[in-house]
Structure formats: C-alpha cells, structure tokens
Design a protein around this motif. Structure first.
Motif, short mmCIF file in Angstrom:
data_model
loop_
_atom_site.label_atom_id
_atom_site.label_comp_id
_atom_site.label_asym_id
_atom_site.label_seq_id
_atom_site.Cartn_x
_atom_site.Cartn_y
_atom_site.Cartn_z
N LEU A 167 1.08 -1.03 14.80
CA LEU A 167 1.39 -1.00 13.38
C LEU A 167 0.49 0.03 12.73
N GLU A 168 1.10 1.02 12.09
CA GLU A 168 0.35 2.03 11.36
C GLU A 168 0.59 1.80 9.87
N THR A 169 -0.48 1.67 9.13
CA THR A 169 -0.39 1.46 7.68
C THR A 169 -0.88 2.72 6.98
N THR A 229 1.36 2.85 -3.05
CA THR A 229 2.52 2.73 -2.17
C THR A 229 2.01 2.68 -0.75
N GLU A 230 2.60 1.80 0.06
CA GLU A 230 2.24 1.73 1.47
C GLU A 230 3.49 1.86 2.33
N THR A 231 3.30 2.52 3.45
CA THR A 231 4.32 2.55 4.49
C THR A 231 3.78 1.81 5.70
N LEU A 232 4.53 0.78 6.12
CA LEU A 232 4.20 0.03 7.33
C LEU A 232 5.09 0.58 8.43
N ARG A 233 4.50 1.24 9.40
CA ARG A 233 5.27 1.89 10.45
C ARG A 233 5.06 1.15 11.77
N LEU A 234 6.10 0.52 12.26
CA LEU A 234 6.07 -0.12 13.58
C LEU A 234 6.50 0.90 14.62
N VAL A 235 5.61 1.18 15.55
CA VAL A 235 5.84 2.21 16.56
C VAL A 235 5.84 1.54 17.94
N VAL A 265 10.13 2.10 13.20
CA VAL A 265 10.76 1.66 11.96
C VAL A 265 9.70 1.74 10.87
N ALA A 266 10.09 2.29 9.70
CA ALA A 266 9.16 2.41 8.58
C ALA A 266 9.61 1.51 7.44
N LEU A 267 8.69 0.76 6.87
CA LEU A 267 8.95 -0.16 5.76
C LEU A 267 8.02 0.22 4.60
N ASP A 268 8.58 0.34 3.42
CA ASP A 268 7.80 0.75 2.25
C ASP A 268 7.71 -0.39 1.24
N TRP A 269 6.55 -0.48 0.61
CA TRP A 269 6.40 -1.39 -0.52
C TRP A 269 5.42 -0.76 -1.50
N SER A 270 5.40 -1.28 -2.73
CA SER A 270 4.54 -0.69 -3.75
C SER A 270 4.10 -1.74 -4.75
#
Length: 676
Positions: free
Chosen positions: A93-95, A105-111, A185-190
C-alpha cells in the motif's frame, strides 16, 4: 512516544508533512492513530485525529516513507498474508499525501506483485476531537466528535470528507476493489476545512527567495540548506487581513502562526536570499502595532506584538492560555527596527522602506517610554496580569532567568539581549531617519551612547574564568549572573567595545558553553543547568546562529568556526531537519545530538540557521544604498572551500567563492566590492 494525560505529547519521532496552515503529524507509516500530537491540523485546530486504513481487514505494516517536498509525502506499507503465499510480501500500500490551502488529498495505491488477483474491501477510518493546538499541547484528551453527514462541524469549523459514512464516533470510506495480478488500483479521498474564525491562511504564491547553489568541501552544508529552505517554504503564511504580505510562521505543530520575534529573526537571517520575506513580515506586524495601553494583552502604543491565535469559540467554554492577540514581548519592537534597517542595507526598495517610517518612529518612541517604565534607561518587562508570560524575551519559560546558584530571578526583568537589540535599533533607526530626511537621528544616537555606558556599569559580572555580561537585572537591579547564551546576542550590535567582545567570545567558546552541536543556553557550570531544560542548558539552532553571526562580525574566528561546524553536526543528527531545540549533551559523549521530545520540527528560525552559517562564513556585509559589499570570510575556512551562487543582494544575483586558503572571488554585484 508518550500520550499520558496531562503531559505535553512528544513529537520527535513523528513524521511531519507541512504546507501552512495545514500540517499532518503521523507515524512514519503515514497513519494517524489518535495518540498524542498525531493529527491533521488546519491552523490552530486538529481537524482529524484518526486516519487509518485496512485492506481485507488487515492493517498494513509500514516499511518507510516520509516527506517528499513542501506539502507532500509518500509512505509505503506491506500487507502480509495477502497475495502469494510465502515469506515475501507481494501486496503493498502506497499512500501519497498532498496538502492544499484548506485540507489535503490522498491517493491510496494498492500495488500487487502477486500471480493472482486480489479481491478486497478497503476501509479508511477517520475520526476527530476538534481539539485546539493548546489542548493537544496540554496533554488533556478530548472526546471524539460524531460525524454529521459527510464530515464534522463544531468549534467554529466545518470539516468535509466527500463520501463519508457515519459509524458511531467514527466516519468511514469503503471501496470494494479487484487488484489485477502485477497490477495496481488507486483510490482517492480528500478533506476540506472551512474556518471562518481563522486568522492566518496559506501564502498566495510560491516562495520568491533565491535558492542558492552551494558547493562546499564540507558535504553536510548543501543538503542541510536544501531541507531548511523546503521547510521554510512550508511555513510561509499570510494573515486574513493582510493577504498579500507573507511571513514565516514560527513552527509546527505548536506555533504555526505569526510570532513577532520568531518571524522577525527568520526574515532577518534569510536576507541573503532576498528581502521579500522581510518586507511582508514588517508590514504584517506594522499593521498590528500597538495603539493603546491594555494590561490584559500587554499592548502599548508603538509596541510590536508577540503572537496571534484563532479566537476561542465562546460556546465551547474554553479559555486560551494567552489572549488571541498578545503583546507580551520586550524584544519584538527593537527587532522590528533592526530588520527594517538590515533589509534596507540588503536592498529592500526605498519606497517600501519609506512606507514604514511612521511605524519606525512609533517603535522607537516605545523604546523611550513604556519599555522603560522606571526611567533607568533599560528595557524591562513585568506581567501585570498573573496570567501572561512571566518572561518576555526569547527565553520565555518561567525558570529561564537564573542566578549562578540556580535561584530564579524576580521581576521586573531587564534582559541583556533586549538592551543590545535596543542599542542596535536606535543606531539603525537613526540611520534610516537621516537617510530619508526625517528629524531626530541625533537624539537616538545620543540615547544609544547613554545605554551603552549604563549597560557597562550595570550588567558585567565575573567568576574564576573572567568577566562576562549577566543574563539580566532583576527587580532590585541585581545582575542575574548565570553564564548563558544571552551574551552571544550582544555581539555585533555595537553595545560592546573590542575588549568586552573578546571576553564574551572566550566565554562562548568554552567547553561549558559550546556543546559541539551548537551553543548551550546556559553553561554547564551554572546551578540551574540541565541538558534537557527548555532554556537552561539545551541548544537552540537559532540562538547558535545569532551568536555565530555576531562572533564573525566582531572578528572572533575560532569560536565562530566551531559553532558553524556545530550547526552542521546538529543537522546531520536530525536528518537535515533542524528542530526547535535539542539536548545540551556534549559531542564528546554522544555521536549524535539527542532530541528534546516536544520540540517543534520544523521551526522557522532553526531552518534559517544554515543561511546564517553562509552569511558568517562568507563574511557578507552589504550596503546596497551606498552601492557597496564587504566580504570578510572566516579564515582559515572552517568548512573548506565554499562557493555560493544565487545570493540576492539588491537586484543582483551574486556569486561568492572562498578557497580553503581564504582567497575570495565575487561576481555579479553591480557596486563596489571591498575584501576584508
């Protein structure tokens, strides 16, 4: 890290992502666990106290990360037990965090490095207590505030998180994902914050100061300067009433606002990179210069304030430690004058200087009136309310002014360095009045001469090592005689003659004062000394930088060189991000400086200290109105050969190079260069 109620939380082990007025204090894996000082802050309010992620019900294990620039960070964690079987983690998980003017804003990237797809539910859990910075600092926990729709509202702020769903005292964002084999997969939240009561805001434009290119035999200098300027860029702010005038906030997390002396010293130390920050700081403070006498706030006509804070919200029933606009400082007013004078010498445009001459005269007037209530010729202070700061110099803790036997002095207090600032301000103010055709210059020169004579008679004390200036005079006009770093602020101000300056230099260079990582605030020989006391034995980088500047200006090369190397050693100890202060343990006993656990990091005037090292080592003394630049480097060169490109002196882009042998080359300055 402690989070015990009633104890100020430690911050030295936290990761800090900063773009004022927004900051995030997290664990090094990027999570905010609701412990101690951790949180997402906007101005003086903690808007989120919990930010945590689970994937398929599993909490990630952090493996590294941190700040990647001003207002950005990246954290990497692994999800053991997911993905391919075996000991090697195949899901990470890359934040990626990016701060904005009013949130983040954050992007949570599951690699995935796995051979099979991953089907999982990703849950982001958020919570907040809406605590003020003062409440967080006190260590007193507040209950969580339940979400109201897609966010929280209370204590005068609105915190909005699109898509948030309430779950008791927490809010959650949930995604169902399929991560393809060796895909991502990238997930964004803010989160966005509306704070109508805020008194500060983000700077409207990027930093305008020069970013010098440094080549130095001592490889520690360039990376320390790079990190310091990045930190200073993150601390740039404006007030909501003067939105075009940028200043440097004092530090994160406790002092992310306008502070008189901190913001002034930061701008002053940064003058070799341009005068824009100085101009913005001077105008911001001049707009709030005192106009009346008010014991509750410490306001007096002509006085420059100590700090501003967000006003408390009445319905919450909370009372801040200090008034929202507080003037309890004896030194900000003369330092304002000193900055105006120095900025003029470094090239602040004449029209900007002239526009500040009325506030200059009011500030000088304060030095001769309310600053000296008993008429003995010395600046002094006394908190008349019993609720303000007991000490109102830069060492503003209650126990900072001590006798050599450890006793705490009683007020009113006349600090040594406040007299030096006043002396320098009177001379600098006189020069400005004369240059711009205003009357009164000789009055201030005469007053400075009188102060110099009075100081010599009243402040000097002695011990077995020789004579030195006391920290202060107490309420009975008795010299407070613990040997302390205050005396370093007298150098280069003109208050001391050559012999006195040499005596101070010898004391500062002694093992009792020079820790090897910088200057101790109090000598190890004093009864009140402690390496982890806030002002009685710790080391403050800005304090070291001010003494270093004065030592270099007065020609004391050996102790100046030692302090310059100490700043670099301290930077190396703290990953090139200098904290507010650290322990005074000697470099002969510890390889790396020890942390003061509650220290702000970054802190503006600490981040400005490496620029002061450049100024002192190169020996830069400009007079742009006269078309003159003096360069008198420390010899022998304490950091080896040094070349600095991109110094900004007036409108000129200047390069100064000094060889290891002390030979000087200057290019780019349009006026006369005088080598010393």
């Amino acid at each position: 890290m402690t989070s015990d109620p009633g104890l100020q939380p430690t911050v030295h082990e936290l990761d800090v992502c900063l773009r004022a007025p927004v900051s995030v204090l997290s664990a090094h894996d990027g999570t905010v666990r609701g412990q101690g000082a951790e949180g997402v802050y906007c101005g003086d309010v903690r808007v989120l106290s919990v930010v945590g992620v689970t994937v398929a019900g599993r909490a990630p294990d952090g493996i590294g990360g941190g700040s990647t620039g001003t207002g950005t960070s990246r954290h990497v964690a692994v999800l053991r037990g997911l993905g391919d079987p075996g000991p090697d983690p195949t899901i990470r998980l890359e934040t990626v965090r990016e701060l904005a003017d009013d949130g983040l804003t954050e992007t949570l990237r599951l690699v995935s490095g796995a051979a099979q797809p991953l089907h999982a539910e990703v849950v982001l859990t958020l919570a907040t207590d809406l605590a003020t910075v003062e409440e967080v600092k006190s260590g007193q926990p507040r209950p969580l505030v339940a979400p109201d729709g897609e966010g929280w509202a209370g204590r005068g702020v609105v915190v909005a998180v699109p898509g948030l769903e309430a779950d008791g005292d927490h809010g959650r964002l949930t995604w169902t994902v399929e991560v393809p084999p060796r895909g991502e997969v990238a997930l964004d939240w803010s989160v966005r914050v509306v704070d109508p009561g805020g008194v500060t805001a983000a700077a409207p434009t990027p930093s305008t100061w020069s970013t010098p290119r440094v080549t130095c035999d001592d490889s520690r200098l360039a990376p320390l300067l790079t990190q310091s300027l990045e930190d200073l860029a993150g601390l740039r702010m404006v007030t909501t009433t003067e939105p075009d005038d940028v200043f440097a906030a004092a530090g994160a997390p406790w002092y992310l606002t306008l502070f008189g002396r901190d913001s002034l010293w930061t701008a002053r130390l940064l003058l070799p990179l341009g005068t824009e920050l100085a101009g913005g700081t001077l105008r911001t403070l001049a707009a709030r210069q005192g106009t009346r006498r008010d014991d509750a706030t410490g306001e007096e006509p002509g006085k420059v304030l100590h700090e501003i804070r967000r006003p408390p919200v009445a319905e919450e029933g909370t009372t801040p430690f200090l008034p929202p606009v507080y003037f309890g400082t004896v030194d900000a007013t003369p330092l304002w004058v000193c900055l105006l004078h120095d900025a003029w010498r470094w090239g602040l445009p004449a029209d900007e200087v002239e526009a500040l001459l009325d506030p200059l005269e009011r500030a000088l007037g304060w030095l001769a009136t309310d600053a000296d209530p008993d008429g003995d010729g010395f600046l002094e202070y006394l908190d008349r309310t019993g609720t303000g700061l007991a000490n109102q110099g830069w060492k503003d803790s209650h126990d900072s002014v001590r006798f050599v036997d450890g006793r705490i002095a009683d007020g009113p207090i006349a600090l040594a360095e406040a007299q030096a600032y006043a002396h320098e301000a009177m001379l600098g103010g006189a020069a400005l009045l004369e240059a711009f055709g205003r009357p009164g210059a000789q009055r201030w020169r005469d007053r400075a001469a009188d102060l110099r004579a009075r100081f010599r008679d009243a402040f000097w004390v002695g011990d077995a090592e020789g004579r030195y200036p006391a920290i202060a005079l107490d309420g009975d006009k008795v010299p407070v005689d613990a040997p302390a770093s205050n005396m370093g602020h007298l150098l280069g101000t003109g208050l001391l003659d050559a012999e006195e300056s040499a005596q101070v230099a010898a004391r500062l260079g002694s093992p009792a004062m020079d820790s090897g990582f910088g200057l101790r605030t109090m000598a190890t020989t004093a009864g009140g000394y402690g390496p982890l006391t806030y002002h009685c034995g710790s080391v403050w980088p800005h304090d070291t930088a001010i003494a270093l500047t004065g030592l270099a200006r007065d020609g004391h090369r050996a102790p100046a060189a030692s302090l310059a190397r100490g700043v670099l050693a301290a930077g190396e100890s703290f990953g090139q991000r200098l904290p507010e202060l650290f322990a005074g343990d000697p470099a002969t006993e510890v390889r790396r400086a020890l942390a003061y656990p509650a220290s702000c990091r970054p802190q503006a005037w600490s981040a400005a200290a490496p620029v002061a090292v450049l100024t002192a080592v190169l020996g830069l003394r400009p007079d742009v109105p006269a078309g003159r630049l003096e360069v008198a480097p420390l010899r022998p060169a304490p950091l080896g050969a040094l070349r600095v490109e991109g110094l900004r002196i007036g409108s000129d882009d200047v390069t100064v190079a000094v060889s290891a042998a002390g030979e000087v080359e200057v290019t780019g300055f349009s006026g006369e260069v005088v080598l010393g």
